[in-house]
Design a protein around this motif. Structure first.
Motif, PDB file in Angstrom:
ATOM      1  N   UNK A 293       4.631  -4.035   5.220  1.00  0.00           N
ATOM      2  CA  UNK A 293       3.977  -2.778   4.891  1.00  0.00           C
ATOM      3  C   UNK A 293       4.826  -2.007   3.887  1.00  0.00           C
ATOM      4  N   UNK A 294       4.153  -1.153   3.136  1.00  0.00           N
ATOM      5  CA  UNK A 294       4.806  -0.216   2.227  1.00  0.00           C
ATOM      6  C   UNK A 294       5.712  -0.944   1.245  1.00  0.00           C
ATOM      7  N   UNK A 295       5.107  -1.786   0.421  1.00  0.00           N
ATOM      8  CA  UNK A 295       5.808  -2.548  -0.593  1.00  0.00           C
ATOM      9  C   UNK A 295       5.427  -1.987  -1.963  1.00  0.00           C
ATOM     10  N   UNK A 296       6.404  -1.636  -2.783  1.00  0.00           N
ATOM     11  CA  UNK A 296       6.176  -1.226  -4.161  1.00  0.00           C
ATOM     12  C   UNK A 296       6.850  -2.251  -5.066  1.00  0.00           C
ATOM     13  N   UNK A 297       6.051  -2.854  -5.929  1.00  0.00           N
ATOM     14  CA  UNK A 297       6.549  -3.911  -6.803  1.00  0.00           C
ATOM     15  C   UNK A 297       6.175  -3.524  -8.229  1.00  0.00           C
ATOM     16  N   UNK A 298       7.128  -3.017  -9.007  1.00  0.00           N
ATOM     17  CA  UNK A 298       6.753  -2.386 -10.269  1.00  0.00           C
ATOM     18  C   UNK A 298       7.757  -2.676 -11.384  1.00  0.00           C
ATOM     19  N   UNK A 299       7.223  -2.819 -12.604  1.00  0.00           N
ATOM     20  CA  UNK A 299       7.997  -2.947 -13.831  1.00  0.00           C
ATOM     21  C   UNK A 299       8.954  -4.134 -13.804  1.00  0.00           C
TER      22      UNK A 299
ATOM     23  N   UNK B 272      -5.358 -15.404 -12.733  1.00  0.00           N
ATOM     24  CA  UNK B 272      -4.390 -14.381 -13.125  1.00  0.00           C
ATOM     25  C   UNK B 272      -4.114 -13.454 -11.947  1.00  0.00           C
ATOM     26  N   UNK B 273      -5.171 -12.985 -11.263  1.00  0.00           N
ATOM     27  CA  UNK B 273      -5.033 -12.176 -10.048  1.00  0.00           C
ATOM     28  C   UNK B 273      -5.875 -12.818  -8.959  1.00  0.00           C
ATOM     29  N   UNK B 274      -5.250 -13.066  -7.816  1.00  0.00           N
ATOM     30  CA  UNK B 274      -5.956 -13.668  -6.685  1.00  0.00           C
ATOM     31  C   UNK B 274      -5.700 -12.822  -5.435  1.00  0.00           C
ATOM     32  N   UNK B 275      -6.761 -12.519  -4.703  1.00  0.00           N
ATOM     33  CA  UNK B 275      -6.608 -11.802  -3.436  1.00  0.00           C
ATOM     34  C   UNK B 275      -7.442 -12.482  -2.375  1.00  0.00           C
ATOM     35  N   UNK B 276      -6.878 -12.614  -1.179  1.00  0.00           N
ATOM     36  CA  UNK B 276      -7.612 -13.231  -0.081  1.00  0.00           C
ATOM     37  C   UNK B 276      -7.441 -12.386   1.189  1.00  0.00           C
ATOM     38  N   UNK B 277      -8.500 -12.299   1.972  1.00  0.00           N
ATOM     39  CA  UNK B 277      -8.488 -11.619   3.274  1.00  0.00           C
ATOM     40  C   UNK B 277      -7.890 -10.218   3.182  1.00  0.00           C
ATOM     41  N   UNK B 278      -8.327  -9.439   2.222  1.00  0.00           N
ATOM     42  CA  UNK B 278      -7.820  -8.077   2.084  1.00  0.00           C
ATOM     43  C   UNK B 278      -8.941  -7.082   2.303  1.00  0.00           C
ATOM     44  N   UNK B 279      -8.559  -5.904   2.714  1.00  0.00           N
ATOM     45  CA  UNK B 279      -9.482  -4.777   2.796  1.00  0.00           C
ATOM     46  C   UNK B 279      -8.891  -3.646   1.963  1.00  0.00           C
ATOM     47  N   UNK B 280      -9.739  -2.776   1.479  1.00  0.00           N
ATOM     48  CA  UNK B 280      -9.273  -1.610   0.717  1.00  0.00           C
ATOM     49  C   UNK B 280      -8.435  -2.042  -0.482  1.00  0.00           C
ATOM     50  N   UNK B 281      -9.043  -2.831  -1.341  1.00  0.00           N
ATOM     51  CA  UNK B 281      -8.363  -3.433  -2.473  1.00  0.00           C
ATOM     52  C   UNK B 281      -8.795  -2.747  -3.768  1.00  0.00           C
TER      53      UNK B 281
ATOM     54  N   UNK C 173      -4.355 -10.308   2.955  1.00  0.00           N
ATOM     55  CA  UNK C 173      -4.151 -10.157   4.378  1.00  0.00           C
ATOM     56  C   UNK C 173      -3.903  -8.757   4.864  1.00  0.00           C
ATOM     57  N   UNK C 174      -4.082  -7.750   4.014  1.00  0.00           N
ATOM     58  CA  UNK C 174      -3.737  -6.393   4.411  1.00  0.00           C
ATOM     59  C   UNK C 174      -4.944  -5.542   4.728  1.00  0.00           C
ATOM     60  N   UNK C 175      -4.867  -4.806   5.849  1.00  0.00           N
ATOM     61  CA  UNK C 175      -5.925  -3.866   6.192  1.00  0.00           C
ATOM     62  C   UNK C 175      -5.708  -2.500   5.568  1.00  0.00           C
ATOM     63  N   UNK C 176      -4.464  -2.208   5.174  1.00  0.00           N
ATOM     64  CA  UNK C 176      -4.170  -0.963   4.483  1.00  0.00           C
ATOM     65  C   UNK C 176      -4.383  -1.161   2.980  1.00  0.00           C
ATOM     66  N   UNK C 177      -4.439  -0.069   2.224  1.00  0.00           N
ATOM     67  CA  UNK C 177      -4.750  -0.211   0.792  1.00  0.00           C
ATOM     68  C   UNK C 177      -3.760  -1.112   0.055  1.00  0.00           C
TER      69      UNK C 177
ATOM     70  N   UNK D  59      -4.839  -5.196  10.284  1.00  0.00           N
ATOM     71  CA  UNK D  59      -5.017  -3.763  10.028  1.00  0.00           C
ATOM     72  C   UNK D  59      -3.708  -2.997   9.910  1.00  0.00           C
ATOM     73  N   UNK D  60      -2.612  -3.560  10.409  1.00  0.00           N
ATOM     74  CA  UNK D  60      -1.316  -2.877  10.338  1.00  0.00           C
ATOM     75  C   UNK D  60      -0.514  -3.239   9.102  1.00  0.00           C
ATOM     76  N   UNK D  61      -1.001  -4.213   8.323  1.00  0.00           N
ATOM     77  CA  UNK D  61      -0.272  -4.670   7.145  1.00  0.00           C
ATOM     78  C   UNK D  61      -0.873  -4.029   5.899  1.00  0.00           C
ATOM     79  N   UNK D  62      -0.118  -4.082   4.829  1.00  0.00           N
ATOM     80  CA  UNK D  62      -0.620  -3.570   3.562  1.00  0.00           C
ATOM     81  C   UNK D  62       0.171  -2.374   3.095  1.00  0.00           C
ATOM     82  N   UNK D  63      -0.536  -1.478   2.411  1.00  0.00           N
ATOM     83  CA  UNK D  63       0.175  -0.413   1.740  1.00  0.00           C
ATOM     84  C   UNK D  63       1.006  -0.976   0.610  1.00  0.00           C
ATOM     85  N   UNK D  64       0.375  -1.840  -0.211  1.00  0.00           N
ATOM     86  CA  UNK D  64       1.065  -2.584  -1.257  1.00  0.00           C
ATOM     87  C   UNK D  64       0.673  -2.006  -2.619  1.00  0.00           C
TER      88      UNK D  64
END
Length: 625
Positions: free
Chosen positions: A254-260, A348-357, A314-318, A283-288
């Motif tokens: 949770x709460x991962x910032x990946x930038x620049x 180029x961008x792939x997302x699987x099993x995510x919510x609030x994307x 796999x994240x339920x959070x945004x 639902x407890x994962x995400x915030x990426x």
């Protein structure tokens, strides 16, 4: 701001009574790359708060234990800590520096800076041979260090031979580290810099990794452990391994910032952040947040589910993927397309099993697979992206009975697949059996979609927008998929817009209440190809004011008569601009359709500017004389 706040919170505390000690003043330390300096170095670090390594080569045979409240500094690349292997098998996999506490008694307040660590490149097995190994430790800072020759290029295992390894640590800063010529193994969580099991409050910034391993950075959670509050910024990773694998094996991230960051030449994904190892929405994962990274020439290894430019899920959070530049996915650094033997073409961008994307403001150029590939996601917004030269299509959405989407927006994107026969937007709902009621909504608005040709060799691959299902659905209950396809500009395809089913006994995609309005079709054979059947009882289409331009042949072609559309509400005019002459009166025209001539058309002795179809023939308007 977030990184600054974490730095303030994580900076090691002041070492009260800080004493400065030159390690070369300690008996038993030669710094001359001769003999074993281990015992002398251990004595110096145990007895002093600040130990400095002047230029020289220091041989270590067994791991140095670093106590709490210690500052260790060097003079940069000339201060070398070298693994000295004396031939004893027990010493082959020893670490260089260990920061190892115990549960409830963590090591704390340790800074290591300005050293060059050289490992034992003969080590091929076991947990160890790390440059720095931290376990049960808090408030750590590793700055301006270099790591070389950790691991062995023949090693194919996992979890060993890393430049740095952190486990159950918190408040860690790794800044300005340079790692090269290391081999950490080939499993998903083998990395030159690894945070494995329950690490939190991490700042990983300004580092350079030139790797030939699976990963440059790995931040993983396992079992009941989780990795939380992580900032990865301004790093560069070059080589065959993934830039960063942030994975979860039963735990959550949770709460991962990946930038620049910059990732170049990764055989696997440039950035890989699955938030839950079970490949389902947690639902407890995400915030990426993955933002403003440069990802080039990644995704060439061909491993299913891993080889992409950016890969999250796999994240339920945004989860936000915003402002990234992703170039040449699936092409190696020489510009050659890597033909994959397994899996599917890298996106180029792939997302699987995510919510609030949210996927927004990204620039994507050249990908072997789709530009944006959404696989089994529940709610996704795809806004303001630019996609150019993606071989596998522009935006591809795939969902099945186990993962119906709740909401989908594809808005204001530029999708250019003109270099190859490919689809602009594909929404595919597929399942062998449906037992639950769908209630999905979609909006496809304001996209500019450019294809390769009006008459390509493979017409079935050339579609601006494809809404597709392959379902064996009962006639009851209904499956209302409510949506809008509005204000899109579609050019140079065989089909401008197609809604179809893989089989004839049930159609999800054209069920529900759909508005198809104010779209522009240019240089297309079939502008709108809509197909439904009698088993879709709630099927309503509102076809409002399309513009059919230039060389488009057929405005609306439906088959499977007499069940074209159960209820079609067509509010015209649909406008055909720049027609050189009046089209033939065929069943393709609907009462109220309007043609505007590019030059006045003479009927009898009068020239007209346009005509309206009245259901059986044409009524002319706008006489010029």
């Amino acid at each position: 701001m977030l990184a600054g706040m974490l730095v303030a919170a994580m900076t090691t505390t002041s070492l009260a009574g800080d004493d400065f000690f030159l390690v070369t003043d300690q008996a038993g330390v030669s710094a001359a790359d001769a003999g074993d300096d281990t015992a002398g170095i251990q004595t110096a670090i145990t007895n002093n708060r600040h130990v400095h390594f002047p230029p020289g080569v220091y041989r270590i045979n067994t791991a140095i234990s670093i106590p709490s409240n210690t500052l260790i500094t060097g003079s940069g690349a000339s201060s070398i800590i070298r693994h000295y292997f004396d031939g004893a098998p027990a010493n082959q996999t020893n670490d260089l520096f260990d920061i190892v506490g115990s549960s409830g008694a963590n090591k704390v307040n340790i800074t290591i800076s300005g050293l060059r660590f050289i490992g034992n490149d003969q080590a091929i097995a076991g947990e160890g041979a790390y440059g720095i190994h931290a376990l049960y430790a808090d408030h750590l800072m590793i700055r301006n260090c270099q790591f070389r020759s950790f691991g062995n290029p023949t090693y194919t295992g996992q979890c060993a031979l890393r430049a740095m390894d952190f486990r159950q640590t918190s408040k860690v800063i790794v800044d300005g580290v340079d790692i090269r010529e290391c081999y950490a193994g080939t499993s998903a969580n083998s990395a030159d810099m690894s945070f494995y099991t329950s690490n939190s409050d991490l700042i990983i910034t300004n580092n350079h990794i030139q790797t030939t391993t699976k990963c440059g950075f790995a931040i993983t959670s396992f079992s009941t452990y989780s990795s939380n509050r992580v900032v990865v910024s301004n790093n560069t990773a070059l080589g065959q391994g993934a830039h960063c694998y942030i994975g979860a094996y039963g735990g959550t991230n949770t709460s991962i910032v990946y930038t620049r960051n910059i990732a170049r030449g990764s055989g696997y994904s440039g950035i890989y952040i699955p938030t839950n190892g079970d490949w389902a929405v947690n639902p407890n994962a995400g915030g990426i947040i993955v933002s403003h990274n440069l990802i080039t020439n990644c995704g060439t290894a061909g491993e299913t589910g891993i080889s992409h430019g950016i890969n999250v899920g796999g994240g339920g959070r945004p989860i936000t993927i915003k402002g990234n530049v992703i170039l040449n996915t699936g092409y190696d650094l020489n510009g050659n397309l890597r033909q994959l033997s397994g899996g599917y073409a890298p996106s180029a961008i792939h997302s699987h099993f995510s919510d609030k994307l949210l996927i927004a403001d990204n620039v994507i150029t050249t990908a072997q697979g789709p530009g944006i590939d959404l696989y089994l996601n529940e709610a996704a917004l795809v806004h303001n992206n630019q996609l150019h030269g993606t071989d596998g299509g522009g935006v591809v959405v795939y969902n099945n009975a186990g993962s119906p989407f709740d909401y989908l927006e594809i808005i204001d994107n530029v999708i250019d697949v003109s270099h190859r026969e490919a689809r602009g937007i594909t929404v595919n709902i597929t399942a062998p059996e449906i037992s639950e009621q769908y209630d999905g909504r979609f909006r496809i608005h304001g996209n500019r979609i450019l294809g390769s040709s009006k008459n390509p060799a493979n017409a079935e691959a050339s579609m601006g927008i494809l809404m597709y299902s392959y379902l064996s659905a009962p006639s009851s209950p209904a499956y209302p998929l409510q949506g809008e396809i509005i204000n899109n500009s579609i050019e140079n395809f065989y089909y401008g817009m197609r809604q179809t089913s893989g089989i004839s006994d049930g159609l999800l995609m054209t069920s529900g209440d759909q508005v198809i309005s104010n779209n522009i079709f240019r240089n297309i054979v079939y502008a709108m190809h809509l197909y439904a059947d009698a088993s879709s009882p709630t099927n309503i289409h509102r076809l409002l004011g399309q513009a059919i331009l230039d060389n488009t042949d057929i405005p609306w072609m439906s088959y499977a008569s007499p069940y074209h559309i159960d209820t079609a509400i067509a509010t015209n005019p649909r406008v055909v601009l720049e027609a050189a002459a009046l089209p033939a009166s065929t069943s393709a025209w609907i009462a109220g359709d309007r043609v505007v001539f590019n030059i006045p058309v003479t009927v009898g002795s009068t020239k007209y500017l346009g005509a309206v179809y009245n259901g059986s023939g044409w009524t002319y308007y706008g006489p010029t004389q």
